[in-house]
Design an enzyme around this catalytic site. Structure first.
Site, PDB file in Angstrom:
ATOM      1  N   GLU A   1       0.860  -1.185   0.000  1.00 43.53           N
ATOM      2  CA  GLU A   1       0.000   0.000   0.000  1.00 43.53           C
ATOM      3  C   GLU A   1       0.895   1.234   0.000  1.00 43.53           C
ATOM      4  O   GLU A   1       2.119   1.132  -0.059  1.00 43.53           O
ATOM      5  CB  GLU A   1      -0.967  -0.002   1.195  1.00 43.53           C
ATOM      6  CG  GLU A   1      -0.372  -0.456   2.510  1.00 43.53           C
ATOM      7  CD  GLU A   1       0.311   0.672   3.261  1.00 43.53           C
ATOM      8  OE1 GLU A   1      -0.245   1.785   3.293  1.00 43.53           O
ATOM      9  OE2 GLU A   1       1.382   0.449   3.823  1.00 43.53           O
TER      10      GLU A   1
ATOM     11  N   SER B   1      -5.542 -12.164   6.337  1.00 43.62           N
ATOM     12  CA  SER B   1      -5.011 -11.360   5.244  1.00 43.62           C
ATOM     13  C   SER B   1      -4.712  -9.939   5.719  1.00 43.62           C
ATOM     14  O   SER B   1      -5.010  -9.570   6.865  1.00 43.62           O
ATOM     15  CB  SER B   1      -5.998 -11.343   4.078  1.00 43.62           C
ATOM     16  OG  SER B   1      -7.249 -10.814   4.487  1.00 43.62           O
ATOM     17  N   TYR B   2      -4.165  -9.133   4.840  1.00 43.15           N
ATOM     18  CA  TYR B   2      -3.729  -7.772   5.164  1.00 43.15           C
ATOM     19  C   TYR B   2      -4.884  -6.970   5.757  1.00 43.15           C
ATOM     20  O   TYR B   2      -5.949  -6.849   5.153  1.00 43.15           O
ATOM     21  CB  TYR B   2      -3.206  -7.082   3.909  1.00 43.15           C
ATOM     22  CG  TYR B   2      -2.573  -5.746   4.153  1.00 43.15           C
ATOM     23  CD1 TYR B   2      -1.363  -5.640   4.829  1.00 43.15           C
ATOM     24  CD2 TYR B   2      -3.187  -4.574   3.721  1.00 43.15           C
ATOM     25  CE1 TYR B   2      -0.772  -4.407   5.062  1.00 43.15           C
ATOM     26  CE2 TYR B   2      -2.615  -3.334   3.938  1.00 43.15           C
ATOM     27  CZ  TYR B   2      -1.405  -3.261   4.610  1.00 43.15           C
ATOM     28  OH  TYR B   2      -0.832  -2.039   4.844  1.00 43.15           O
ATOM     29  N   PRO B   3      -4.718  -6.413   6.975  1.00 43.06           N
ATOM     30  CA  PRO B   3      -5.858  -5.784   7.654  1.00 43.06           C
ATOM     31  C   PRO B   3      -6.181  -4.357   7.228  1.00 43.06           C
ATOM     32  O   PRO B   3      -7.316  -3.917   7.364  1.00 43.06           O
ATOM     33  CB  PRO B   3      -5.438  -5.827   9.129  1.00 43.06           C
ATOM     34  CG  PRO B   3      -3.950  -5.796   9.102  1.00 43.06           C
ATOM     35  CD  PRO B   3      -3.545  -6.540   7.860  1.00 43.06           C
TER      36      PRO B   3
ATOM     37  N   SER C   1      -1.024  -9.746  -0.375  1.00 40.33           N
ATOM     38  CA  SER C   1      -1.987  -9.373   0.673  1.00 40.33           C
ATOM     39  C   SER C   1      -2.004 -10.367   1.825  1.00 40.33           C
ATOM     40  O   SER C   1      -2.858 -10.292   2.697  1.00 40.33           O
ATOM     41  CB  SER C   1      -3.395  -9.264   0.076  1.00 40.33           C
ATOM     42  OG  SER C   1      -3.481  -8.173  -0.807  1.00 40.33           O
TER      43      SER C   1
END
Length: 736
Positions: free
Chosen positions: A111, A319-321, A137
Site C-alpha cells: 500500500e 489477510s492484510y488488515p 496481501s
C-alpha cells in the site's frame, strides 16, 4: 543476488520462511534455490526510517515561533534519516551498495505507506540498481512464493509513492503553518499551550465537538403514550395509540382522556400486514467495520483492534488488515473450500459444519473484482489455527474473521414481521408490531446475542388474528417518557463517523468524492488520528465514550468555519491525491495548491482572531494542565511537575519527564529511579503507573512482547532487587 527490503523484522522473517535460509543479526541470508538461483538477502526497515526536515533546517529564522515568519513554505522538500534509526539505515545502505547485489526488491506493505517507507530509504542510499516490487496481501508461505514469482516492475507502483510523499508534503505545510498561527494567536488570548492542527485531525475534532454541543443544547421534554391490551378471540396483545403515525402526546391530560375513553370499549382489527424478510449474511470485514464491531462487542479501541489484526497478519493467520474493501477476487474465493475444510476440523467451529452452501464463487455479494483495489477483504488464510492457541485478544478478533467467512456460506436469516391496526369504538387507532425468527440461517454462526443492545434480540409475537376480528379493550394505561439527547460517540462510532463524514458536505460533487475516498482519513490512519487527538489532550475516552476537552473545544471555537475544520478540504485533497496515485495528475501542482492553502489559513486565522472570546475558566484549566511555553523558540521544554506517587527508592515525588517517569530528587539526592512509559512494546497506562507507586504492583497488563511472543503480566516493585520485575498470573504461561 537479490536484496529484499521489508518494512519490519517480523515481516522479513515471513518473506524468508518458505526458502532455505539462515538468520543473522540484522538480516536473513537465503541460500541458492529455484526462486533465487544466486541467493538473496532479506533485510528490513523498522517502520519509517526517514522524515521531512524540520523548518529550521530550511531557514534558521523559522526555528522561533513568530507570526511574522509565517507562512513557512520551503522551495523544495527534503528528507533525512531519523537519528535514532541511523543504525538500521546503515545496514540497508551497505547491502544496497554490496557488489554482489544486482537487483533490489521493494517488499514493504502493499500500500501507499509501505511504498514510501522503502523507496525513501533507497533514495537516501542513492540506489541506482534495478528495482522490482513484491505485491501480496497475505504472508502465508503460498502467498509469499506466488508473489516472488509475479514481481511487478517498480514503475507500476511509482505513482503510489508520488501520492504518499504528496500527502506528506501537504500535511507538513498545513500542520506547521496552521499549528503555529493558532498556537500563537491563542497565546495572545491567554492560552499557554501548543495547539496542533491537521488536515484530518481538526475536522474529526470538529465533529466530536459538534456532537457535544448538540448534547448540551438538547432540552429533554416529557411526553406520554397510551398503551392498551386487547382481548380478541381469546387472544391478548398490546398496542400503542397513534394519530397519523405519531404516538407521543405533550399533555398528560390528553393522554388520560384517550385512556379513559378507550377503557372497556369494543375493539376491531382493521388492518393486518404480514411480511417475510430474508436478512443476508454480513459482508466480509474491512478494517473500519472490524474496528467498529470490536469496539461494540469488546470495547476495544480502534488502535488496539488494528494492532491485534496486524499481529495476526504477520503470523500468517489473516489477510492484510489495512484494507477498505469488503470483497475478494475469484482467486481468493477458490481457496475457501480448503480453508473451510481446515476450520471444520477445529472443535471451536465444528458445530457450524457441514455448511449449507459449498461455494460462493459466483456470489457478487462477496466475490467482486471491480470492488477490490489494492487489497481484498480481511479473511482467514489457509494457515488456519485453533483460536484456543492464541492469546485472549487475538482469539476474539480471529473468531470474528473466521465467523464471517463461515456465515457467508449459510442461507439468509428468515424473519416474519407483523403490523396490526386496531380501532377502538370506531375512533381511536392503536398500532401493534411483532416479529418472529422463522429460520436462523447464518444467525447460527453469529447469533443476536453477539450484537450488544440489538433490538433484534427480542421477538414480540402477535397472535394469528385476521382483519375484521372483534373484541374488547382489556386494559389501558398511560406511560410517561422523556426525549433523549443524541448519544455520545464511542470510539467505534467515531471510526464510522470519520468514514461517513461526506454527509456533512453540501456540495454534491465533493460528496461523491468523499463517498469514493471513504471519508476522513484512510483505513490505515483513522485509529492513529484518534490516538493523536488523545495524546494532544483534545479528547478523553471514559467508559468507551468520547468527550472533547476544554482545549479541544477552544481550538474548534477559534477555527470556526474555516476550511481547516471542514471535510471539504479533505474531499478536495483526496480527489487530487487519488488522481496522483492513479498516475492521472502531477504532484507539483497539488503541492503548490497546498502552499497557497497554508497562506489562506494563516490570513483567515489572523483576520478573525480579534473576534475570538473564550471562557476564562476553561483557559485557566488548560494552563494548569499544561505548562506555558518556555525557552528559546517558544518550545515547551518542561513537563507537569504533578506528583504521580512516592518514589520507592528515596521517598521523593515521581513526575512525568517526557519519555519516562522519574524522581524529582534526581539532582538533589542523585536518585536514579526511572520507569519507562513503554516496556517490551507495550505502553504502560498512567493508571497502572499510579498503582505501582501506591500499592507496589499493577493490575495484569496484556500484550508484552518478547522473542516474537506475547504475554500478560503485572509489574511489581521488588524492594530487594531495587527494580521493577514481572509478576505472572497463577496457572499461566507466556501467550502465543
Amino acid at each position: 543476488m537479490k536484496l529484499i527490503i521489508a518494512e519490519k523484522p517480523d515481516q522479513g522473517a515471513k518473506l524468508a520462511a518458505p526458502y532455505p535460509s539462515q538468520k543473522k543479526k540484522d538480516h536473513i541470508s537465503i541460500s541458492k534455490c529455484d526462486q533465487f538461483p544466486q541467493g538473496a538477502i532479506v533485510t528490513w526497515a523498522v517502520g519509517h526510517l526517514c522524515e521531512l526536515l524540520p523548518p529550521e533546517e530550511y531557514n534558521p529564522d523559522w526555528k522561533k515561533w513568530r507570526i511574522d515568519a509565517l507562512p513557512i513554505v520551503p522551495n523544495h522538500f527534503k528528507y533525512r534519516v531519523i537519528k535514532t534509526k541511523w543504525k538500521a539505515f546503515k545496514v540497508i545502505k551497505d547491502f544496497v551498495h554490496h557488489q554482489e547485489v544486482d537487483e533490489v526488491i521493494i517488499a514493504g506493505d502493499a500500500e501507499r505507506e509501505g511504498e514510501a517507507i522503502v523507496r525513501l530509504v533507497l533514495q537516501q542510499c542513492k540506489n541506482n540498481k534495478p528495482m522490482k516490487r513484491l505485491w501480496i496481501s497475505s504472508l502465508t508461505a503460498n502467498a509469499v512464493q506466488n508473489g516472488f514469482k509475479k514481481l511487478l516492475n517498480e514503475q507500476e507502483t511509482r505513482a503510489l509513492f508520488n501520492e504518499a510523499i504528496s500527502r506528506a508534503y501537504a500535511d507538513w505545510l498545513i500542520g506547521m503553518n496552521a499549528s503555529r498561527v493558532y498556537s500563537l494567536l491563542l497565546q495572545q488570548h491567554g492560552a499557554g499551550d501548543v495547539f496542533s492542527t491537521g488536515r484530518v485531525q481538526t475536522p474529526t475534532l470538529a465533529l466530536i465537538v459538534k456532537r457535544e454541543e448538540e448534547i448540551e443544547k438538547f432540552k429533554s421534554e416529557a411526553f406520554w403514550e397510551v398503551k392498551a391490551t386487547f382481548l380478541i378471540d381469546e387472544e391478548r396483545y398490546e398496542g400503542t395509540w397513534h394519530k397519523e403515525g405519531e404516538s407521543r402526546l405533550d399533555k398528560v391530560e390528553v393522554a388520560n382522556k384517550i385512556a379513559a375513553f378507550c377503557d372497556g370499549k369494543p375493539a376491531k382489527i382493521v388492518d393486518v400486514k404480514r411480511t417475510k424478510k430474508d436478512i443476508l449474511p454480513p459482508y466480509f470485514f474491512n478494517l473500519s467495520s472490524l474496528q467498529s464491531l470490536a469496539n461494540k462487542r469488546f470495547k476495544y479501541s480502534p488502535k488496539k483492534t488494528l494492532d491485534i489484526a496486524q499481529k495476526l497478519y504477520v503470523k500468517g493467520y489473516i489477510s492484510y488488515p489495512r484494507t477498505d474493501s469488503n470483497f475478494v477476487t475469484k482467486e481468493e474465493a477458490l481457496m475457501f473450500p480448503e480453508i473451510l475444510s481446515k476450520i471444520s476440523a477445529l472443535a471451536s467451529f465444528q458445530s457450524f459444519f457441514p455448511i449449507p452452501i459449498e461455494s460462493i464463487l459466483s456470489s457478487k455479494r462477496y466475490v467482486n473484482e471491480k470492488k477490490v483495489k489494492d487489497h481484498y477483504a480481511i479473511i482467514p488464510t489457509e494457515q488456519v489455527i485453533d483460536p484456543e492457541n492464541l492469546n485472549q485478544d487475538e482469539n476474539k478478533i480471529y473468531r470474528m474473521v473466521v465467523e464471517r467467512l463461515i456465515a457467508a456460506h449459510y442461507d439468509p436469516c428468515k424473519m416474519n414481521y407483523t403490523s396490526m391496526e386496531t380501532l377502538v369504538d370506531g375512533r381511536a387507532t392503536f398500532r401493534s408490531k411483532g416479529k418472529q425468527l422463522v429460520k436462523e440461517g447464518w444467525r447460527k454462526v453469529i447469533p443476536f446475542t453477539q450484537e450488544a443492545k440489538s433490538s433484534s434480540q427480542q421477538d414480540t409475537l402477535l397472535p394469528l388474528l385476521d382483519k375484521g376480528s372483534e373484541g374488547v379493550v382489556d386494559k389501558v394505561q398511560t406511560k410517561e417518557g422523556k426525549t433523549h439527547p443524541p448519544k455520545r460517540l464511542t470510539e467505534g462510532d467515531l471510526i464510522t463517523l470519520m468514514k461517513s463524514a461526506g454527509k456533512h458536505i453540501d456540495d454534491e460533487s465533493l460528496l461523491k468524492v468523499m463517498n469514493e475516498t471513504e471519508g476522513l482519513g484512510t483505513e490505515a490512519t483513522r485509529a492513529g488520528i484518534i490516538g493523536i487527538l488523545k495524546d494532544r489532550a483534545y479528547i478523553e475516552v471514559t467508559n468507551n465514550q468520547v468527550f472533547p476537552t476544554d482545549k479541544g473545544r477552544i481550538l474548534i471555537t477559534a477555527v470556526g468555519k474555516s476550511i481547516l475544520a471542514s471535510p471539504e478540504m479533505t474531499a478536495k485533497w483526496e480527489q487530487r491525491l487519488a488522481e496522483i496515485g492513479d498516475g492521472k495528475a502531477e504532484m507539483g501542482s497539488f503541492v503548490e495548491q497546498a502552499k497557497n492553502l497554508s497562506t489562506s489559513i494563516i490570513n483567515d486565522a489572523r483576520s478573525r482572531s480579534s473576534e475570538w472570546s473564550f471562557d476564562q475558566e476553561k483557559l485557566d484549566k488548560i494552563n494548569a494542565a499544561k505548562p506555558a511555553w518556555k525557552g528559546k523558540g517558544n518550545k515547551r521544554k518542561s513537563f507537569s511537575n504533578q506528583s504521580l506517587g512516592t518514589c520507592p527508592q528515596c521517598g521523593g515525588n515521581i513526575i512525568d519527564k517526557g519519555n519516562f517517569y522519574g524522581c524529582s530528587k534526581y539532582r538533589t539526592a542523585q536518585c536514579k529511579y526511572t520507569l519507562s512509559k513503554r516496556i517490551l512494546n507495550q505502553t504502560i497506562p498512567l493508571k497502572q503507573v499510579k498503582l505501582l507507586l501506591h500499592k507496589g504492583q499493577t493490575e495484569i497488563i496484556k500484550g508484552f512482547e518478547k522473542n516474537e511472543k506475547t504475554f500478560d503480566a503485572s509489574l511489581l516493585w521488588d524492594s530487594q532487587q531495587n527494580r521493577v520485575t514481572f509478576s505472572f498470573p497463577k496457572n499461566s504461561s507466556a501467550n502465543q
